[in-house]
Scaffold this active site. Structure first.
Site, PDB file in Angstrom:
ATOM      1  N   CYS A   1     -25.695  -3.207  -9.599  1.00  0.00           N
ATOM      2  CA  CYS A   1     -26.969  -3.395  -8.903  1.00  0.00           C
ATOM      3  C   CYS A   1     -26.686  -3.883  -7.482  1.00  0.00           C
ATOM      4  O   CYS A   1     -26.997  -5.025  -7.121  1.00  0.00           O
ATOM      5  CB  CYS A   1     -27.843  -4.389  -9.654  1.00  0.00           C
ATOM      6  SG  CYS A   1     -28.123  -3.862 -11.341  1.00  0.00           S
TER       7      CYS A   1
ATOM      8  N   ARG B   1     -12.660  -0.857  -2.339  1.00  0.00           N
ATOM      9  CA  ARG B   1     -12.422  -0.539  -0.927  1.00  0.00           C
ATOM     10  C   ARG B   1     -13.577   0.213  -0.244  1.00  0.00           C
ATOM     11  O   ARG B   1     -13.946  -0.147   0.867  1.00  0.00           O
ATOM     12  CB  ARG B   1     -11.095   0.216  -0.772  1.00  0.00           C
ATOM     13  CG  ARG B   1      -9.890  -0.609  -1.248  1.00  0.00           C
ATOM     14  CD  ARG B   1      -8.562   0.043  -0.908  1.00  0.00           C
ATOM     15  NE  ARG B   1      -8.294   0.006   0.499  1.00  0.00           N
ATOM     16  CZ  ARG B   1      -8.493   0.989   1.336  1.00  0.00           C
ATOM     17  NH1 ARG B   1      -8.894   2.167   0.899  1.00  0.00           N
ATOM     18  NH2 ARG B   1      -8.265   0.848   2.613  1.00  0.00           N
TER      19      ARG B   1
ATOM     20  N   ARG C   1       0.795  -1.231   0.000  1.00  0.00           N
ATOM     21  CA  ARG C   1       0.000   0.000   0.000  1.00  0.00           C
ATOM     22  C   ARG C   1       0.828   1.282   0.000  1.00  0.00           C
ATOM     23  O   ARG C   1       0.602   2.188  -0.797  1.00  0.00           O
ATOM     24  CB  ARG C   1      -0.901  -0.010   1.237  1.00  0.00           C
ATOM     25  CG  ARG C   1      -1.912   1.107   1.301  1.00  0.00           C
ATOM     26  CD  ARG C   1      -2.633   1.115   2.645  1.00  0.00           C
ATOM     27  NE  ARG C   1      -3.062  -0.208   3.036  1.00  0.00           N
ATOM     28  CZ  ARG C   1      -4.212  -0.765   2.680  1.00  0.00           C
ATOM     29  NH1 ARG C   1      -5.065  -0.094   1.942  1.00  0.00           N
ATOM     30  NH2 ARG C   1      -4.530  -1.991   3.082  1.00  0.00           N
TER      31      ARG C   1
HETATM   32  C1  LIG Z   1      -1.234  -7.941   1.842  1.00  0.00           C
HETATM   33  C2  LIG Z   1       0.082  -8.383   2.319  1.00  0.00           C
HETATM   34  C3  LIG Z   1       1.178  -7.504   2.292  1.00  0.00           C
HETATM   35  C4  LIG Z   1       1.058  -6.071   1.870  1.00  0.00           C
HETATM   36  O1  LIG Z   1       0.232  -5.347   2.698  1.00  0.00           O
HETATM   37  P1  LIG Z   1       0.123  -3.755   2.561  1.00  0.00           P
HETATM   38  O2  LIG Z   1      -0.918  -3.402   3.568  1.00  0.00           O
HETATM   39  O3  LIG Z   1      -0.311  -3.481   1.168  1.00  0.00           O
HETATM   40  O4  LIG Z   1       1.463  -3.182   2.864  1.00  0.00           O
HETATM   41  C5  LIG Z   1       2.400  -7.995   2.692  1.00  0.00           C
HETATM   42  N1  LIG Z   1       2.553  -9.273   3.098  1.00  0.00           N
HETATM   43  C6  LIG Z   1       1.526 -10.136   3.132  1.00  0.00           C
HETATM   44  C7  LIG Z   1       1.782 -11.528   3.588  1.00  0.00           C
HETATM   45  C8  LIG Z   1       0.263  -9.725   2.756  1.00  0.00           C
HETATM   46  O5  LIG Z   1      -0.754 -10.581   2.807  1.00  0.00           O
END
Ligand SMILES: *Cc1c(COP(=O)(O)O)cnc(C)c1O
Length: 420
Positions: A341, A310, A275
């Site tokens: 819908c 989201r 993220r």
């Molecule tokens: C989703 C996930 C991430 C990344 O998470 P962010 O919130 O996008 O930083 C990293 N490691 C694992 C194992 C994940 O499931």
């Protein structure tokens, strides 16, 4: 307070729309590269620091290639994600394979690529041994359970399906040691979209202490610790970005107090963020199709939940700019909707905006992670294109929009006429 400014003008967006119709996600390469450099610089004070970009956040090989150029590896959790990494030229120990409920063929592919395999469960050690053979290097995912408080998106660790318990870690590493595994890592991922830097420092401390205990008891040496992802971003204008250097300095202090003091250095520090790497540098560009006034006022766009889940899924806030009306008073209250819908197909509820008209362009902010990637085809909706805004102001399509032919691609209609 963070000003939600845009790295492009209305003219630039009009130019792009003339070539690629809305809706589409637009990614700001300059922003992504500058952020990657800031992160590397801050965390560079840590031993052997490496970020593995969580591919699920933005699984596009062009973006992955940019991040590879900036020195990042890839965190993958499925066969297609491993193939994306391979096609981008990210192989070997620049791949972290952090999956769960993993099928045998994915373990085999990860091993073939020389990826770091991060095991989600104690039973997977034997499974991997039987299906692919144990590699020389293995990592285990720790679930601290009630030792650690969770947060809103990922939930409480003791309710989470991931990882080993503490006792299982001791048993698991012992088994691996006795089977000839030579190199070890420890991983956890207990937060998602967390804005408090102390959360990550505390996670590091918990893992460092555990490494001391396991190393002592089993006489093994850990090569790295992977603090996971989960660093949050300021979706709301009143929120602040997480200061990387505060996390890095805090982790450095714990490292000195625990790892160095116990003579366990060097221990490399890894992250697998998604993220915070690309989230703030993506924008969903959508055109207003209809304005509707019933019991409330609705702005209907040409995008929908298929382009950005989201808000509908978590009630998440995404800031919205009405392009060209940035200076106007936000004096009108709207629900901003898509065309599914499904009544939760809303990008915003009771959002104050300037007066919106048909044909206006809306910019939905912070869609660069877990945006396009979460798309789906429910209700016959098609996923949009992805466009990259280059640092020189030019733009390139890095994924085309789906067409109706894509929607039908998995159906064999040849037998339909004779079928009854
Ligand atoms: C989703 C996930 C991430 C990344 O998470 P962010 O919130 O996008 O930083 C990293 N490691 C694992 C194992 C994940 O499931």
């Amino acid at each position: 307070m963070v000003l939600k400014t845009l790295p492009f003008t209305k003219e630039k967006i009009s130019e792009i729309i003339a070539q690629y119709p809305t809706p589409f996600h637009l990614y700001d390469e300059k922003g992504i590269r500058e952020n990657a450099r800031r992160l590397k610089e801050a965390f560079g004070i840590l031993e052997g620091f490496q970020e593995f970009f969580a591919v699920k956040a933005l699984p596009n090989p062009y973006i992955m290639k940019i991040l590879k150029e900036e020195g990042f590896g890839a965190d993958c959790s499925s066969l297609p994600e491993l193939l994306l990494a391979e096609k981008t030229g990210i192989i070997g120990e620049l791949i972290m394979f952090s999956s769960n409920d993993t099928p045998a063929e994915e373990f085999r592919k990860a091993k073939e690529l020389g990826a770091i395999i991060n095991l989600d469960d104690i039973s997977h050690i034997k499974f991997l041994e039987d299906e692919a053979g144990l590699p020389e290097l293995l990592c285990c995912r720790y679930n601290p359970g009630p030792l650690k408080e969770g947060n809103a998106i990922i939930g409480k660790p003791e309710d989470a399906k991931y990882g080993f318990t503490r006792e299982q870690l001791f048993e698991g590493y012992k088994y691996m040691r006795d089977k000839g595994v030579k190199r070890f890592g420890l991983h956890t991922m207990v937060a998602s979209n967390e804005l408090n830097p102390n959360y990550f420092i505390e996670t590091a401390r918990i893992l460092f202490e555990l490494i001391v205990e396991i190393s002592r008891e089993l006489g093994i040496r850990f090569e790295f610790v992977n603090l996971g992802g989960g660093i949050g971003i300021p979706y709301r204008p009143e929120q602040e970005p997480v200061p990387y250097n505060v996390i890095a300095r805090g982790v450095r202090e714990e490292y000195a107090k625990i790892i160095e003091a116990n003579d366990l250095a060097p221990l490399k520090i890894y992250l697998e963020c998604g993220r915070v790497i690309t989230g703030p540098y993506g924008y969903l560009i959508t055109k207003v199709r209809h304005i509707k006034h019933i019991y409330k006022d609705y702005v209907g766009t040409d995008a929908c939940m298929a382009n950005l889940m989201r808000p509908g899924m978590y009630g998440a806030y995404h800031h919205i700019t009405v392009l060209g009306k940035e200076k106007e008073q936000p004096a009108f209250k709207y629900d901003v909707t898509g065309s599914l819908c499904e009544n939760n197909d809303k990008f915003a509820v009771d959002r104050m905006l300037p007066e919106v008209k048909r044909g206006d362009i809306l910019v939905i902010h912070d869609t660069g992670a877990h945006g396009h990637a979460m798309g789906f085809n429910y209700n016959g909706k098609l996923r949009s294109a992805e466009i990259l805004l280059r640092p020189d102001g030019s733009f390139v399509q890095i994924r085309r929009a789906e067409t109706v032919d894509d929607y039908f691609a998995t159906l064999d209609l040849d037998n339909l006429a004779s079928f009854s």
